[in-house]
Design a protein around this motif. Structure first.
Motif, PDB file in Angstrom:
ATOM      1  N   PRO A 152       0.806  -1.229   0.000  1.00  0.00           N
ATOM      2  CA  PRO A 152       0.000   0.000   0.000  1.00  0.00           C
ATOM      3  C   PRO A 152       0.841   1.282   0.000  1.00  0.00           C
ATOM      4  CG  PRO A 152      -0.895  -1.591   1.552  1.00  0.00           C
ATOM      5  CD  PRO A 152       0.420  -2.144   1.095  1.00  0.00           C
ATOM      6  N   PHE A 153       0.384   2.260  -0.771  1.00  0.00           N
ATOM      7  CA  PHE A 153       0.961   3.598  -0.694  1.00  0.00           C
ATOM      8  C   PHE A 153       0.569   4.262   0.615  1.00  0.00           C
ATOM      9  CE2 PHE A 153       0.433   2.963  -5.334  1.00  0.00           C
ATOM     10  CZ  PHE A 153       1.735   3.181  -5.747  1.00  0.00           C
ATOM     11  N   TYR A 154      -0.700   4.050   1.011  1.00  0.00           N
ATOM     12  CA  TYR A 154      -1.224   4.682   2.215  1.00  0.00           C
ATOM     13  C   TYR A 154      -1.753   3.619   3.159  1.00  0.00           C
ATOM     14  CZ  TYR A 154      -0.644   9.164  -0.011  1.00  0.00           C
ATOM     15  OH  TYR A 154      -0.099  10.272  -0.617  1.00  0.00           O
ATOM     16  N   ALA A 155      -1.211   3.618   4.367  1.00  0.00           N
ATOM     17  CA  ALA A 155      -1.606   2.698   5.430  1.00  0.00           C
ATOM     18  C   ALA A 155      -0.978   3.239   6.709  1.00  0.00           C
ATOM     19  CB  ALA A 155      -1.099   1.283   5.145  1.00  0.00           C
ATOM     20  N   PRO A 156      -1.442   2.810   7.860  1.00  0.00           N
ATOM     21  CA  PRO A 156      -0.766   3.211   9.100  1.00  0.00           C
ATOM     22  C   PRO A 156       0.665   2.669   9.133  1.00  0.00           C
ATOM     23  CG  PRO A 156      -2.903   2.189   9.551  1.00  0.00           C
ATOM     24  CD  PRO A 156      -2.610   1.933   8.110  1.00  0.00           C
ATOM     25  N   VAL A 160      -7.368  10.062   0.328  1.00  0.00           N
ATOM     26  CA  VAL A 160      -6.350  10.997   0.822  1.00  0.00           C
ATOM     27  C   VAL A 160      -6.570  12.350   0.161  1.00  0.00           C
ATOM     28  CG1 VAL A 160      -3.876  11.460   1.011  1.00  0.00           C
ATOM     29  CG2 VAL A 160      -4.716   9.099   1.147  1.00  0.00           C
ATOM     30  N   GLU A 161      -6.588  13.389   0.945  1.00  0.00           N
ATOM     31  CA  GLU A 161      -6.766  14.761   0.452  1.00  0.00           C
ATOM     32  C   GLU A 161      -5.435  15.502   0.479  1.00  0.00           C
ATOM     33  OE1 GLU A 161      -9.636  15.920  -0.624  1.00  0.00           O
ATOM     34  OE2 GLU A 161     -11.259  14.840   0.404  1.00  0.00           O
ATOM     35  N   GLY A 162      -5.313  16.509  -0.400  1.00  0.00           N
ATOM     36  CA  GLY A 162      -4.188  17.431  -0.343  1.00  0.00           C
ATOM     37  C   GLY A 162      -2.958  17.026  -1.115  1.00  0.00           C
TER      38      GLY A 162
END
Length: 350
Positions: free
Chosen positions: A225-229, A273-275
């Motif tokens: 994953p690119f984004y995960a905890p 994901v924002e921003g």
């Protein structure tokens, strides 16, 4: 003569090369999944055949093997090659693949430190029938690959990154802590490596070039994953410098129509994901193709529920006056468990 033309068209599709203007079509489907036991028949392929995606991407861990040497790896490929499901999928869809831990690791070496990585690469490309003319055969930054399906204004770019070839290793926590973490789905076995690398300079340059090619939709894929905890499970969050570099690249280039697709989790989910770019950035996590046996950890970027029964993900582009993206997580029979609809060109929730 006609049969030869038809054959050339099919070969061109499988090699992901557009060779002339295409008729407008109603939709384009890109599916992806990861992680299964190569030594058993996988019923998920029956559902995949019914879904009939134009492209399917294996996001690693296709071989479930802890190889001590290349003989172990080659034996696993021979076993995998006996099953009908992957062969049928190859005939009906353009198939791409990239490695992850178990189909790259030799004798515990999981990244740039793998002394056999050139041999692993050669056998990987041979098994997946990479064309001899493919840049993948000669590039020095691993197995990253990019294709564009269709013609303007119905182009879908699929970019698959290689997070193994130049990877700095993640260190595992101590034995006692590993045992404790194994009973807590919130924590994985690894320590963060904030300054570690994943892609290497050549692949970063290559990625920037790919993101500037014209396309209406882009699917950027990673085996992890690119984004995960940053919770001890393998992900870009464990390599925070690399994650930040990716965000900076996307902020600079502002590619439109971008969606992220990832593997390496035993559950499916949508993340938002924002921003990072000028529209919400969505990530689709596929789930394991062979089993549904991992409890979902907590995540601040998850949008909605996690789906342990998800076996693969699909991104379908509906070519309407205002094109739509339909993101879906699918069960073993190919039925959608949940669907998210996004609008183009500024990909925003419907």
């Amino acid at each position: 003569m006609i049969s030869r033309v038809v054959s050339a068209f099919i070969i061109g599709l499988l090699l992901s090369v557009s060779s002339g203007p295409a008729n407008a079509q109603q939709s384009t489907r890109v599916a992806f999944g990861c992680c299964f036991n190569h030594s058993e028949r996988q019923p998920v392929f029956d559902g995949l055949h019914r879904s009939d995606p134009e492209v399917f991407v294996f996001l690693g861990n296709v071989l479930d093997v802890d190889a001590d040497d290349m003989d172990d790896m080659l034996e696993a490929y021979e076993v995998f090659n006996r099953f009908r499901g992957p062969k049928v999928l190859r005939r009906q869809s353009a198939v791409m693949s990239v490695w992850n831990l178990t189909d790259y690791r030799i004798d515990g070496h999981t990244g740039a430190n793998n002394p056999a990585k050139h041999a692993v690469k050669n056998h990987f490309l041979t098994y997946w029938r990479e064309p001899i003319s493919s840049p993948r055969m000669f590039q020095e930054h691993g197995l990253a690959k990019s294709i564009i399906i269709g013609n303007e204004p119905q182009r879908v770019q699929v970019i698959v990154l290689d997070g193994r070839w130049n990877r700095d290793a993640l260190t595992q926590v101590g034995w006692f802590e590993r045992v404790a973490r194994s009973m807590d789905e919130q924590l994985g076995p690894y320590l963060r490596n904030p300054a570690g690398r994943l892609l290497g300079e050549a692949q970063w340059q290559w990625l920037a070039e790919q993101l500037q090619k014209p396309a209406e939709v882009r699917v950027l894929m990673s085996a992890t994953p690119f984004y995960a905890p940053a919770n001890g499970y393998d992900s870009w969050a464990m390599y925070s410098q690399e994650q930040q570099r990716l965000e900076q690249l996307l902020q600079e280039l502002q590619p439109e129509g971008l969606v992220l697709a990832v593997g390496d989790r035993g559950f499916g989910e949508f993340s938002k994901v924002e921003g990072v770019v000028d529209y919400p950035l969505w990530q689709v996590t596929a789930g394991w193709m062979s089993a549904e046996n991992q409890d979902a950890y907590n995540s601040d970027v998850r949008n909605g529920a996690a789906y342990p029964k998800s076996r693969y993900g699909q991104i379908e582009v509906l070519w309407r006056d205002t094109p739509e993206l339909k993101l879906s997580l699918r069960d073993v029979d190919g039925r959608p468990l949940t669907t998210k609809t996004l609008l183009l060109p500024k990909v925003s929730p419907n």
